[in-house]
Design an enzyme around this catalytic site. Structure first.
Site, PDB file in Angstrom:
ATOM      1  CE1 TYR A  35     -32.770 -19.991  19.941  1.00  0.00           C
ATOM      2  CE2 TYR A  35     -33.246 -22.282  19.404  1.00  0.00           C
ATOM      3  CZ  TYR A  35     -33.684 -21.021  19.740  1.00  0.00           C
ATOM      4  OH  TYR A  35     -35.033 -20.775  19.886  1.00  0.00           O
TER       5      TYR A  35
ATOM      6  CE  LYS B 123     -34.342 -19.768  23.199  1.00  0.00           C
ATOM      7  NZ  LYS B 123     -35.108 -18.707  23.881  1.00  0.00           N
TER       8      LYS B 123
END
Length: 254
Positions: free
Chosen positions: A154, A158
């Protein structure tokens, strides 16, 4: 917010959480809105729930699949007559220790959070170049700025969104397209609730807030939606290539 009345807004990932709150905020600002999501029933429920507040339509698409993205932009343009603002919001997340992440899980996270962000932004960006300008707001996270344990895939996705947005700003500004990135911290959404609910090591949310958020509470989806509206508005006319952090002071601790 200045300059939003009558704007045509596409909200990807707009059927729940921050995206749903953003769709509602844009409707409240007098915009026309098209929302997308992965689950057709969830998209229809969102459209039904938001219909009393303004002109909203929507359809289910998978942003990680290029044919779906092409169809998404075509559907949004057909429904709205064009796209002035993209709230590039679709994303997924789950907690998983680095040494346990499979290549398949890593690929899926980046397929939605980074590849999907790129595909939607590029397709909408081409439309905006043809129409002479627009605004794109990409969704990153504080996890794209500071690493957090058990979220390597993740965090990587991002972090990629941040530099994707900066490069878009460099290249698209000359076409009258403003590009910025939102970086929320811990926001109370169904996605985060599902992650917290899966934890077996005590009251995850309470501990997280106490140790990491100086304001002493989780953020609200409506507070991130307000940031979307600001960045899309004429009040942010000279804000370009920036990251707006909405985190209650979380990065000051991290």
């Amino acid at each position: 917010m200045r300059g939003l009345i009558g704007k045509r807004v596409l909200v990807s990932g707009g059927s729940s959480g921050i995206g749903l709150a953003a769709a509602r905020r844009f409707l409240d600002e007098g915009c026309r809105v098209f929302v997308s999501g992965l689950d057709p029933a969830e998209v229809q429920a969102a459209v039904t729930a938001l219909h009393p507040f303004g002109d909203i339509t929507g359809q289910a698409f998978d942003v990680s699949h290029e044919p779906d993205v092409s169809a998404l932009v075509t559907a949004a343009v057909d429904a709205l007559g064009g796209i002035d603002v993209l709230a590039n919001n679709a994303g997924i997340a789950w907690r998983e220790p680095f040494l346990e992440i499979t290549p398949e899980h890593f690929d899926r996270m980046l397929a939605v959070n980074l590849r999907g962000m790129f595909l939607v932004a590029q397709a909408v960006g081409r439309h905006m170049v043809d129409r002479g300008g627009g605004v794109i707001v990409n969704m990153s996270s504080t996890n794209g700025i500071a690493g957090e344990e058990d979220y390597a895939h993740y965090n990587a996705s991002k972090g990629g969104v941040l530099l994707l947005g900066k490069t878009m700003a460099v290249e698209l500004g000359r076409h009258g397209i403003r590009v910025n990135t939102l970086c929320p911290g811990y926001i109370r959404t169904p996605l985060n609730a599902s992650i917290a609910g899966a934890m077996s090591d005590g009251d995850f949310e309470s501990d997280y807030i106490a140790n990491r958020i100086p304001l002493g509470r989780a953020g609200l989806a409506e507070e991130v939606a307000a940031a979307y509206a600001f960045l899309a508005s004429d009040d942010a006319a000279f804000v370009h290539g920036a990251e707006l952090v909405v985190d209650g002071g979380q990065l000051a601790v991290m």
